[in-house]
Design a protein around this motif. Structure first.
Motif, PDB file in Angstrom:
ATOM      1  N   LYS A 184       0.829  -1.208   0.000  1.00 49.10           N
ATOM      2  CA  LYS A 184       0.000   0.000   0.000  1.00 49.10           C
ATOM      3  C   LYS A 184       0.866   1.263   0.000  1.00 49.10           C
ATOM      4  N   LYS A 185       1.955   1.261   0.749  1.00 43.66           N
ATOM      5  CA  LYS A 185       2.782   2.471   0.813  1.00 43.66           C
ATOM      6  C   LYS A 185       3.465   2.737  -0.531  1.00 43.66           C
ATOM      7  N   GLU A 186       3.800   1.657  -1.262  1.00 47.06           N
ATOM      8  CA  GLU A 186       4.384   1.837  -2.592  1.00 47.06           C
ATOM      9  C   GLU A 186       3.355   2.418  -3.566  1.00 47.06           C
ATOM     10  N   ILE A 187       2.111   1.902  -3.490  1.00 43.98           N
ATOM     11  CA  ILE A 187       1.025   2.430  -4.321  1.00 43.98           C
ATOM     12  C   ILE A 187       0.784   3.900  -4.008  1.00 43.98           C
ATOM     13  N   ASP A 188       0.738   4.236  -2.713  1.00 43.88           N
ATOM     14  CA  ASP A 188       0.471   5.626  -2.303  1.00 43.88           C
ATOM     15  C   ASP A 188       1.540   6.580  -2.840  1.00 43.88           C
ATOM     16  N   GLY A 190       3.493   6.009  -5.416  1.00 39.79           N
ATOM     17  CA  GLY A 190       3.362   6.011  -6.876  1.00 39.79           C
ATOM     18  C   GLY A 190       2.271   6.972  -7.326  1.00 39.79           C
ATOM     19  N   LEU A 191       1.125   6.966  -6.610  1.00 36.48           N
ATOM     20  CA  LEU A 191       0.036   7.883  -6.930  1.00 36.48           C
ATOM     21  C   LEU A 191       0.444   9.330  -6.674  1.00 36.48           C
ATOM     22  N   ALA A 192       1.207   9.545  -5.603  1.00 38.52           N
ATOM     23  CA  ALA A 192       1.685  10.893  -5.289  1.00 38.52           C
ATOM     24  C   ALA A 192       2.624  11.398  -6.380  1.00 38.52           C
ATOM     25  N   LEU A 193       3.452  10.497  -6.908  1.00 33.18           N
ATOM     26  CA  LEU A 193       4.386  10.873  -7.971  1.00 33.18           C
ATOM     27  C   LEU A 193       3.630  11.240  -9.255  1.00 33.18           C
ATOM     28  N   SER A 249      12.375  10.123  -6.135  1.00 37.56           N
ATOM     29  CA  SER A 249      11.779  10.770  -7.309  1.00 37.56           C
ATOM     30  C   SER A 249      10.891  11.935  -6.890  1.00 37.56           C
ATOM     31  N   LEU A 250      10.117  11.726  -5.822  1.00 41.61           N
ATOM     32  CA  LEU A 250       9.259  12.798  -5.315  1.00 41.61           C
ATOM     33  C   LEU A 250      10.089  13.990  -4.848  1.00 41.61           C
TER      34      LEU A 250
END
Length: 256
Positions: A184-188, A190-193, A249-250
């Motif tokens: 979930k933290k990776e998805i979150d 990724g969505l933020a990026l 990246s962020l």
């Protein structure tokens, strides 16, 4: 600009006379193949693979390799298989254009109404704009049947050719990632990026840099100089962990 096709869009019982104009052009440089020794142009010859002799154009036939031999086709065969020549782009139904995957798109044509069809053209254009729909139709161009979508753009009707379903290859042989677990933290992150990089689409901001740089080199070489081309160095993450790479990246985007 010269029209490449004249006919009508069939909208129910209404025929809208239109002309088609190519809506796209190639941005690649037109490079010729040359003999390195004297820079003479390379010409291609039609050669018989058995005799190695050139074949006159009027002696060339077309064939399809079926099982263990070629089946040769003549002019009559092509005429029998060709769709009935028609000058009507017949609307078959209307769909949400978002339902059409980009993999189906080919090339686009601008339409221009003939004088006697301007009002009907304007009606179809406004109806497409207000409904948010695109028409799906078939038409014959250069002796072959084409599938297309009819959609509005900048106050004109655009006809974009799309591929038939049988032209899209099966995904059966492609390895998928169904078995990969994403936390979930990776998805979150990724969505933020994605959110951070999101912007309104502006095609004019994307340029064919490769052709521009290549033209600079050509012009420099014509003057006996060597152009200096800036090399882009890809950024590298300091960690092999996917989550750490996303976070870096962020941070890098915020810094920029």
């Amino acid at each position: 600009m010269r029209s490449i096709w004249k006919g009508s869009i069939g909208f129910g019982l209404v025929n809208i006379p239109v002309k088609l104009y190519s809506g796209v052009q190639n941005s690649n440089l037109d490079l010729d193949m040359l003999d390195e020794r004297d820079h003479a142009k390379i010409k291609f010859m039609r050669v018989n693979e058995n005799t190695q002799k050139e074949v006159p154009y009027d002696k060339i036939v077309r064939g399809y390799f079926l099982k263990d031999r070629y089946v040769v086709l003549d002019k009559h065969d092509f005429e029998e298989a060709a769709p009935e020549k028609t000058k009507i782009i017949e609307l078959e139904n209307f769909v949400d254009i978002k339902e059409i995957s980009p993999i189906y798109y080919e090339t686009s044509y601008y339409t221009e109404p003939e004088k006697q069809g301007r009002k009907a053209y304007a009606l179809l254009l406004k109806a497409l704009e207000k409904s948010g729909k695109a028409g799906v139709a078939r038409f014959v161009l250069r002796n072959s049947e084409n599938l297309c979508v009819i959609h509005p753009m900048n106050n004109i009707i655009v006809i974009t050719k799309i591929r038939f379903d049988q032209e899209i290859r099966s995904l059966a042989d492609i390895t998928t990632v169904d078995d990969i677990n994403i936390t979930k933290k990776e998805i979150d992150v990724g969505l933020a990026l994605i959110k951070q990089y999101s912007a309104k689409f502006d095609l004019s901001s994307f340029k064919d840099d490769y052709s521009d740089e290549l033209l600079k080199i050509i012009k420099a070489k014509s003057k006996g100089k060597r152009a200096t081309v800036k090399k882009i160095k890809p950024q590298k993450a300091s960690s092999d962990d996917l989550y750490d790479q996303l976070m870096q990246s962020l941070t890098a985007k915020k810094g920029a």
